[in-house]
Design an enzyme around this catalytic site. Sequence first.
Site, PDB file in Angstrom:
ATOM      1  N   LYS A  26       7.841 -18.131   3.568  1.00  0.00           N
ATOM      2  CA  LYS A  26       7.172 -19.148   4.374  1.00  0.00           C
ATOM      3  C   LYS A  26       8.196 -20.058   5.046  1.00  0.00           C
ATOM      4  CE  LYS A  26       3.305 -22.265   3.763  1.00  0.00           C
ATOM      5  NZ  LYS A  26       2.317 -21.189   3.929  1.00  0.00           N
ATOM      6  N   ARG A  96       4.295 -27.104  -0.602  1.00  0.00           N
ATOM      7  CA  ARG A  96       3.840 -25.748  -0.915  1.00  0.00           C
ATOM      8  C   ARG A  96       4.971 -24.908  -1.473  1.00  0.00           C
ATOM      9  NH1 ARG A  96      -0.767 -24.762   3.189  1.00  0.00           N
ATOM     10  NH2 ARG A  96      -0.397 -26.472   4.627  1.00  0.00           N
ATOM     11  N   GLY A 105      -1.722 -17.094  -4.046  1.00  0.00           N
ATOM     12  CA  GLY A 105      -2.540 -17.798  -5.039  1.00  0.00           C
ATOM     13  C   GLY A 105      -1.895 -17.946  -6.395  1.00  0.00           C
ATOM     14  N   MET A 107       1.009 -19.557  -7.195  1.00  0.00           N
ATOM     15  CA  MET A 107       1.703 -20.825  -7.453  1.00  0.00           C
ATOM     16  C   MET A 107       0.952 -21.981  -6.805  1.00  0.00           C
ATOM     17  SD  MET A 107       5.663 -19.624  -7.364  1.00  0.00           S
ATOM     18  CE  MET A 107       5.510 -18.890  -5.762  1.00  0.00           C
ATOM     19  N   ARG A 352       2.670 -14.433  10.082  1.00  0.00           N
ATOM     20  CA  ARG A 352       3.096 -13.349   9.185  1.00  0.00           C
ATOM     21  C   ARG A 352       2.582 -12.040   9.747  1.00  0.00           C
ATOM     22  NH1 ARG A 352      -0.881 -15.033   4.143  1.00  0.00           N
ATOM     23  NH2 ARG A 352      -2.793 -14.931   5.352  1.00  0.00           N
ATOM     24  N   HIS A 468     -10.730  15.383 -15.775  1.00  0.00           N
ATOM     25  CA  HIS A 468     -10.919  16.702 -15.151  1.00  0.00           C
ATOM     26  C   HIS A 468     -11.633  16.569 -13.815  1.00  0.00           C
ATOM     27  CE1 HIS A 468     -13.160  20.494 -14.504  1.00  0.00           C
ATOM     28  NE2 HIS A 468     -12.015  21.033 -14.891  1.00  0.00           N
ATOM     29  N   SER A 772      10.081  23.346 -11.793  1.00  0.00           N
ATOM     30  CA  SER A 772       9.037  22.536 -11.186  1.00  0.00           C
ATOM     31  C   SER A 772       8.590  21.539 -12.243  1.00  0.00           C
ATOM     32  CB  SER A 772       7.881  23.430 -10.754  1.00  0.00           C
ATOM     33  OG  SER A 772       6.861  22.639 -10.185  1.00  0.00           O
ATOM     34  N   CYS A 839       5.209  19.113  -9.313  1.00  0.00           N
ATOM     35  CA  CYS A 839       3.866  19.604  -9.005  1.00  0.00           C
ATOM     36  C   CYS A 839       2.793  18.884  -9.800  1.00  0.00           C
ATOM     37  CB  CYS A 839       3.777  21.108  -9.225  1.00  0.00           C
ATOM     38  SG  CYS A 839       4.016  21.591 -10.936  1.00  0.00           S
ATOM     39  N   TYR A 859      11.426  19.748  -3.139  1.00  0.00           N
ATOM     40  CA  TYR A 859      10.084  19.563  -2.574  1.00  0.00           C
ATOM     41  C   TYR A 859       9.177  18.821  -3.551  1.00  0.00           C
ATOM     42  CZ  TYR A 859       8.658  23.370  -5.626  1.00  0.00           C
ATOM     43  OH  TYR A 859       8.414  24.143  -6.724  1.00  0.00           O
TER      44      TYR A 859
END
Lengths: 884, 884
Positions: A26, A96, A105, A107, A352, A468, A772, A839, A859
């Site tokens: 801020k 602030r 919210g 502080m 912001r 499941h 994997s 995986c 991957y």
Amino acid sequence: MTQWVYKFGSGSTEGNAAMKNLLGGKGANLAEMASLGLPVPPGFTITTDLCTAYYAHDKTYPDDLAAQVKDGLAHIEALTGRTFGDAKNPLLVSVRSGARTSMPGMMDTVLNLGLNDETVEGLAELSGDRRFALESYRRFMAMYCDVVLGIHHHVFEDIVNMHKDSRGHVLDTKMQAGDWESVIEDFNAAISRRLGRDFPQDPQEQLRGAINAVFDSWNNERAIIYRRLNDIPAGWGTAVNVQAMVFGNVGNKSATGVAFTRDPSTGSNRYYGEFLINAQGEDVVAGIRTPQTLTREWREEMGEDLPSMEEAMPDVYAELASVFGKLEDHYRDMQDIEFTVERGKLWLLQTRTGKRTARAALRIAVDMAQSGQITKEEAVSRIDPVSLDRLLHPALDESAERDILTVGLPASPGAATGEVVFTSDEAEKLLKAGHKIILVRVETSPEDIHGMHAAEAIITTRGGMTSHAAVVARGMGTPCVAGAGDIRVDSEAQHFIVAGRMIKKGDIVTVDGASGQVLAGAAQMVQPELSGDFAEIMSWADDIRVLGVRANAETPADVRTARDFGAEGIGLCRTEHMFFEADRLGYFREMILAKDRQCRESALAKILPIQTGDFAAIFRIMEDRPCTIRLLDPPLHEFLPHTEDDIASVAESVGMTAFELIAQAKGLAESNPMLGHRGCRLGISYPEIYEMQARAIFAAQKQVEDETGFMPVAEIMIPLVSSDRELEILKNTIARVADEMGSPTYTVGTMIELPRAALRAADIAKHASFFSFGTNDLTQTTFGLSRDDAGNFLPDYIAQGIMAKDPFATLDQDGVGDLISIALKRGRSTNADIKTGICGEHGGDPASIAFCHAQGLNYVSCSPYRVPAARLAAAQAAIGAALR
Amino acid sequence: MTQWVYKFGSGSTEGNAAMKNLLGGKGANLAEMASLGLPVPPGFTITTDLCTAYYAHDKTYPDDLAAQVKDGLAHIEALTGRTFGDAKNPLLVSVRSGARTSMPGMMDTVLNLGLNDETVEGLAELSGDRRFALESYRRFMAMYCDVVLGIHHHVFEDIVNMHKDSRGHVLDTKMQAGDWESVIEDFNAAISRRLGRDFPQDPQEQLRGAINAVFDSWNNERAIIYRRLNDIPAGWGTAVNVQAMVFGNVGNKSATGVAFTRDPSTGSNRYYGEFLINAQGEDVVAGIRTPQTLTREWREEMGEDLPSMEEAMPDVYAELASVFGKLEDHYRDMQDIEFTVERGKLWLLQTRTGKRTARAALRIAVDMAQSGQITKEEAVSRIDPVSLDRLLHPALDESAERDILTVGLPASPGAATGEVVFTSDEAEKLLKAGHKIILVRVETSPEDIHGMHAAEAIITTRGGMTSHAAVVARGMGTPCVAGAGDIRVDSEAQHFIVAGRMIKKGDIVTVDGASGQVLAGAAQMVQPELSGDFAEIMSWADDIRVLGVRANAETPADVRTARDFGAEGIGLCRTEHMFFEADRLGYFREMILAKDRQCRESALAKILPIQTGDFAAIFRIMEDRPCTIRLLDPPLHEFLPHTEDDIASVAESVGMTAFELIAQAKGLAESNPMLGHRGCRLGISYPEIYEMQARAIFAAQKQVEDETGFMPVAEIMIPLVSSDRELEILKNTIARVADEMGSPTYTVGTMIELPRAALRAADIAKHASFFSFGTNDLTQTTFGLSRDDAGNFLPDYIAQGIMAKDPFATLDQDGVGDLISIALKRGRSTNADIKTGICGEHGGDPASIAFCHAQGLNYVSCSPYRVPAARLAAAQAAIGAALR
């Protein structure tokens, strides 16, 4: 001398946006706006370093602070022309908090500071509105007492309510100046009674108390938990912003509002916002009056009567619009701005980066990249991969009415409407008759696969995000709400009861898998759009990412979806899913119940051609992309029937009595099936099963090669290995089959899904072409935590901050991740070129994907509907790593 | 030039006992005996280095080998006065394997080598026994073909059997010289048919073939598996021993026998052995003739008629006796000796350390240490800790007749006789009526504890060595046979059927927990003796060991046993075992079924005084020794009733309907309870349970201190921790209770029983005074292997060499052990003085104890009956480590 105080405001600003670490988000942005010459109420920021020093020195301040604060106040006084504590012309300030990252919210804040019994009269004089001054004073007293003096705000709310009741008022606005005077009298009495002293009248004392309170609030319980959950170090500390108050509620030339530089809902490039004349920020939030639109265009579109700001305050609007342009150019992103107009003068209170919908995010990123405002890397980085999921499925129209029955876990995104049924068989039957079905079960098991395939959406009353039902539904792209515990299913009576309402079989409900809501009746849907901005961003992401992205899929429909969503291979083909299909479950049960190897082989011989067909279908779709096929994994008892009818019919078909079948099923039952006779342990006990599967893979390869000329790339994966010897034995079994089948091309690798496999990776890698990481099971065993049973207490664990996140959704890097690192290091020590992937469910989670990138995996593999998110997250991981 | 060949025999021996690595155990001992001047048939040993070179060079030999072998043969020829291949005066040799350690029966041997169609006539002439010569030839041919030429020995056995059948003979001894000639003719025909060539007549070719075969047999499948199971490196290789044949079957001045230098059964210091006149070693094994005793003393004791060797061959016996003295003095241990007498001349064929019973081992070790032959360390090292177990329980008399019904797993040692019953309630009832009970169950659950306490012994038909029945029975010292799968229990009919026999309720059976046998009827028992040699060895062990030894115990009886057996503390007091006692199970169920925290606390308040009494009883017995008390660990559903009757009565007592109770039990049921809502997860969800337990511990401490003046040492252990935060929260809970109770002295530590706890040990150790490795669960989670379900396939795994041993019995050092090392290293990095111990089943296993010693743990904790074995194993670990 350390500089603890940084001033901002017209002409003498000391900070800027790059100083977030020192000034907080801020404070840095206020300084930045002031430097840009934008109208920011003057003020100063006390640094986060002071917060750190405060805690390091037993909550005391350095000697040189007082003089710097005094200097800061003088700066504000000079720019505002008012004097702090002056009875005639008083300066009021806000105090602030403001940490490096927003902690909304968490502080404390104090507004209107500087008011006392004298200055309140000065404010009344200045504003010409005594009621306003007194109400400001009572707000300040309540807030200050709550935040600084430790008197709960309920005390003051009760007093206000008693006064309102005695006067017959419902709204605060009806209270007159005199009324507020009596309220303040009662406030004073309550404070004296509690503290044994009066409310502090000295503005300097008020300011010191508020600064202390803001620093103290850095370590309140909420803030500590928030930091733990968001990985924010306690050492960062908060800054304190002291800023001149401005008022939007001093007459009709005053106003307050919020605005976005683009439409946060669609992303289109036009201003969006609302404002209230003669009002304060709180009034907008309270919703007592209807805000007015910002632009004429919006007013006309919405059919509103009250004038837009563009029409009501054309000069101020023009100034605001020029600010929009400046801020967006400067910050290079859509901004969310709070402003106040005090007697015709525009003040900016905050800017912001604006929150936006998934669709808007894509649109804005593409627009800004194409206009050259940002790079493609920045565009890609600005899309939340998780949000893509929502774009890929039909969704409930946000503006539609919702008749909510209950809310469960948002287990698989997308929305669907259909008729309630309670069994999978019925779901399948009704689908064939052309109905759209919502399957409602207490929980699902592999026997429900056909019903889940048939259903438009699934609701379960038990189980968590990784039950499941949840896992399978996500894999299928079917919407699912899991663990809707308020629903009481009565399968006998064919209805369920929730919130006092009875929903019968055939009744229409709507499932919103994105929010977890179950709605009565049908609801309006929005269909996904996969071209345009989405396609553009994905193509940029593909150019950037290093990690490959594959999919976990086995049915031709899922494999097709995976390929359409850009999967570069199959990372996990779970062959067991194939055995639950009706045409083969019978043979498979015959195999399980076989009395000896010969009977088993005869049953397997019947499955072989079907399984060959399964693999051929996958190879045909994936062409020359690699397909990792995992051999049979789950324990055999999962395939046996459970209901009486099923048992009787299965027993008959395999020539047993029901009693014998139950006895055999009991013999196969396990106390902890997750740790039981499954995975490669089946391959060791019954080599003929894995032999049949290898034979089917090789036969399918040959068949598809003959048809298409492509040689399918088969990677055979052995599950649940805990030692090199298991892999060695089973690799030899497969090699023997391969020899018989004319030496096809294939590789053999293993899942690393047990801690021991990770630890013994050096030995195992000698026999493996690839690892994997099966992070679902690796998480279960590393934590000693059953995915199916964790639902009971995991929410508690997350609430108490024991776990930051559900470790089945986001990889636990400290524990499971450590094992992965160990496995990679040891595995690469004996097999430098080993291919590595992941995986588990984590393959689709952005934070986990960043970890995979950092670890140098080749991957990730995830469910088909998560492939786009994974492609994007992989690109972001590459960008993030390049920046470090 | 490398020396590949080491000669031995009168006057020119090149090796000795210290050269086992090079010459193998057999070769080194033969050389040693020859050097001592003992009569050993001359021969030579080809080194293990050659074996290694053979494999390194593609199964070829170095050029200089042939000359060395020729020289070796010349050495034998010179000492025997015979010539290899000479038709008149042929030298015959044996060719045997011999690795560093004995690998009995794994590798190949050829006897009588050197025989061919010519030399067989020379042997006939020399021995004056043509039948003997021809039979020796046919034995050689069959053996050589099997070992060297790859023709299965069945081929030759079939031919011999055909000849015997056609002549109506049953025994080989009836076959005459002419009969053997026709057999040899058929052998030759069979060999030519199979090989396309004749049996090799050239003795040099025979010798080369046999040497190849022995080296090749190092890598036959049996040998490879044996090596894997016994951790013998493949690189060691085998030696080959070529030695002159001697014959004990050439007339009545010839004989063959085996002897021990002390009684292997009792350990008493007198010779023991048997021999056969005019016989070969094989005849002793075949059991066709009854062997005669070695000494007159034994003959008289046994009431035998045939003369002892002492009487029949006094001169040779005297020579043998002097050899006994020499060998025992030389090897400093009781020896097991093979000898042959050829025409009055004594030959020694082998000496090795003799196997002995557990009792004999103690006696011999103590005797030899007291006479100064060995040190106390050596005496301690020579006792197999596992064998002690047998000494602590009554055992079946080995000479008694056994009517074996079936054999299951030897789950808990000791033997007992009693009446069969099928339910725990009945066991308890009949015990009160003065009966001795054998409890027979398919499997046991915690609800059977009272029946298990009541029983003399336990039989289960399901479950492995670490099933509930096995673990609990070992803890109690109650004999148990587990997993006796052939027994079919019919609980309705109150009988079981096994091997076609029906055993009814009340029938007498005997259980031998040491062998796993279940016998019909009663059997003769031998009672344990714990003083004398046993006590002596144990006191020496205590002086030597570094590791502390504690016990896992919670009932006063078990705690008393533990202390009597020398436990230095309680390493694991499983508080849940206390809740299964009848007087508190009701309250505990009330607690579980409580609707809210208040009801739960009211039920806990009723348990508090009882639990306080439990702890006080333990503290009283253990006095100032430390007691590690683990707070509640198992999932709550384990405590709920399962049978219909129980459900009805429990429901009534807590004011629910049976239906409601079943529903609540279902809600608590878990798919994988091992990985479920248990351990500290219960403490997080229901802090009031752990609070009550802490309160009980502190109250008991105070009570016992007031009574005795001793301050009980309470170590409170939090189970199933996976993160530091869990421990921190629960430690705070306990601290709060302690504050309320007047700040008693206690410490808090944790089980390390999950891989994640091991990995995160650095953080966890910051909050822990001690780590106790719960290796049962750590093994389950590291392997992903359920102890209760592994019985199905673990035997397969061990048979195929995938696992060397049951990892629940002997710690898997490569995997689980690696995690323990990681945990110790990381834990000590943040808490250098952390106390560490182990409390899984492995705490009583010698190999695992050696690992604990090497890792620098402070103590091991095991079931009370294993405490002596653990004390001994700990001493051996210290001795072993000092030698390295």
